[in-house]
Design an enzyme around this catalytic site. Sequence first.
Site, PDB file in Angstrom:
ATOM      1  N   LYS A   9       0.830  -1.201   0.000  1.00 53.18           N
ATOM      2  CA  LYS A   9       0.000   0.000   0.000  1.00 53.18           C
ATOM      3  C   LYS A   9       0.876   1.267   0.000  1.00 53.18           C
ATOM      4  CE  LYS A   9      -3.795  -2.350   2.416  1.00 53.18           C
ATOM      5  NZ  LYS A   9      -4.750  -2.285   3.546  1.00 53.18           N
ATOM      6  N   TYR A  49     -12.206  -2.247  -3.620  1.00 51.02           N
ATOM      7  CA  TYR A  49     -12.721  -2.382  -2.252  1.00 51.02           C
ATOM      8  C   TYR A  49     -14.254  -2.334  -2.203  1.00 51.02           C
ATOM      9  CZ  TYR A  49      -8.276  -2.253   0.341  1.00 51.02           C
ATOM     10  OH  TYR A  49      -7.049  -2.561   0.892  1.00 51.02           O
ATOM     11  N   PHE A  57     -15.632   3.530   7.039  1.00 49.15           N
ATOM     12  CA  PHE A  57     -14.288   4.011   6.694  1.00 49.15           C
ATOM     13  C   PHE A  57     -13.988   3.925   5.198  1.00 49.15           C
ATOM     14  CE2 PHE A  57     -13.932  -0.473   8.026  1.00 49.15           C
ATOM     15  CZ  PHE A  57     -13.320  -1.044   6.915  1.00 49.15           C
ATOM     16  N   THR A  91      -5.276  -7.368  10.776  1.00 52.84           N
ATOM     17  CA  THR A  91      -5.512  -6.048  10.169  1.00 52.84           C
ATOM     18  C   THR A  91      -4.950  -4.928  11.040  1.00 52.84           C
ATOM     19  OG1 THR A  91      -7.576  -6.981   9.316  1.00 52.84           O
ATOM     20  CG2 THR A  91      -7.320  -4.585   9.173  1.00 52.84           C
ATOM     21  N   ARG A 102       2.752  -6.675   9.336  1.00 51.96           N
ATOM     22  CA  ARG A 102       2.039  -5.562   9.962  1.00 51.96           C
ATOM     23  C   ARG A 102       2.559  -5.260  11.365  1.00 51.96           C
ATOM     24  NH1 ARG A 102      -3.863  -7.350   7.521  1.00 51.96           N
ATOM     25  NH2 ARG A 102      -3.854  -5.948   5.715  1.00 51.96           N
TER      26      ARG A 102
HETATM   27  P1  GDP Z   1      -7.609  -7.030   5.739  1.00 49.92           P
HETATM   28  O1  GDP Z   1      -8.232  -8.172   4.978  1.00 49.92           O
HETATM   29  O2  GDP Z   1      -6.782  -7.478   6.904  1.00 49.92           O
HETATM   30  O3  GDP Z   1      -6.855  -6.071   4.859  1.00 49.92           O
HETATM   31  O4  GDP Z   1      -8.807  -6.191   6.419  1.00 49.92           O
HETATM   32  P2  GDP Z   1     -10.289  -5.823   5.937  1.00 49.92           P
HETATM   33  O5  GDP Z   1     -10.659  -6.562   4.688  1.00 49.92           O
HETATM   34  O6  GDP Z   1     -11.183  -5.941   7.116  1.00 49.92           O
HETATM   35  O7  GDP Z   1     -10.178  -4.257   5.607  1.00 49.92           O
HETATM   36  C1  GDP Z   1      -9.608  -3.805   4.412  1.00 49.92           C
HETATM   37  C2  GDP Z   1      -8.714  -2.633   4.714  1.00 49.92           C
HETATM   38  O8  GDP Z   1      -9.513  -1.547   5.212  1.00 49.92           O
HETATM   39  C3  GDP Z   1      -7.683  -2.868   5.825  1.00 49.92           C
HETATM   40  O9  GDP Z   1      -6.527  -3.531   5.395  1.00 49.92           O
HETATM   41  C4  GDP Z   1      -7.398  -1.455   6.283  1.00 49.92           C
HETATM   42  O10 GDP Z   1      -6.477  -0.784   5.421  1.00 49.92           O
HETATM   43  C5  GDP Z   1      -8.776  -0.803   6.159  1.00 49.92           C
HETATM   44  N1  GDP Z   1      -9.515  -0.823   7.436  1.00 49.92           N
HETATM   45  C6  GDP Z   1     -10.006  -1.907   8.105  1.00 49.92           C
HETATM   46  N2  GDP Z   1     -10.645  -1.548   9.234  1.00 49.92           N
HETATM   47  C7  GDP Z   1     -10.566  -0.181   9.264  1.00 49.92           C
HETATM   48  C8  GDP Z   1     -11.048   0.813  10.185  1.00 49.92           C
HETATM   49  O11 GDP Z   1     -11.687   0.511  11.201  1.00 49.92           O
HETATM   50  N3  GDP Z   1     -10.760   2.123   9.877  1.00 49.92           N
HETATM   51  C9  GDP Z   1     -10.063   2.481   8.763  1.00 49.92           C
HETATM   52  N4  GDP Z   1      -9.829   3.776   8.528  1.00 49.92           N
HETATM   53  N5  GDP Z   1      -9.601   1.581   7.883  1.00 49.92           N
HETATM   54  C10 GDP Z   1      -9.843   0.272   8.130  1.00 49.92           C
END
Ligand code: GDP
Length: 137
Positions: A9, A49, A57, A91, A102
């Site tokens: 990213k 996304y 968010f 995450t 991470r």
């Molecule tokens: P991942 O599969 O671990 O990447 O997580 P998710 O699919 O749940 O979320 C996608 C991406 O959204 C994450 O990698 C973060 O960059 C972002 N993200 C997830 N949760 C949050 C949150 O609570 N706030 C914000 N600002 N970004 C988030």
Amino acid sequence: MERTLSIIKPDGVCKRLIGNVVQVFEDAGFRIAAMKMKRLSRGEAEGFYYVHKERPFFGELVDFMISGPVVIMVLEGENVIQRNRDLMGATDPREAAEGTIRARWADSKQNNIVHGSDAPESAAFEIGHFFSGIEIC
Ligand code: GDP
């Protein structure tokens, strides 16, 4: 043999972590089958996304993903989807296991250095979003 999509990213690129992250993947024995660097358009990031479009968010996440260039890769290997997720860590970096990408380098739940597909269906969609068949070696 399985494929997954990985993205370094904008925070990972900005912090000069491209080499470190690629090294983690190569040390794990993953084959890098495709790789490109680009700055995503808003449409590309929103499409990527789209599963999160109802999340509060979403706008912030899209702004972050287009804030600078990213490095997009197709990784190949046995059970690579889960193995990549294991190397990435949770995450939220505060919950990520020690030694994961991470835990080592991420600043926040949003600015968490890497993306990795979470299932075969999402991997197929995400790879197709960024690469055509002839771009995958
Ligand atoms: P991942 O599969 O671990 O990447 O997580 P998710 O699919 O749940 O979320 C996608 C991406 O959204 C994450 O990698 C973060 O960059 C972002 N993200 C997830 N949760 C949050 C949150 O609570 N706030 C914000 N600002 N970004 C988030």
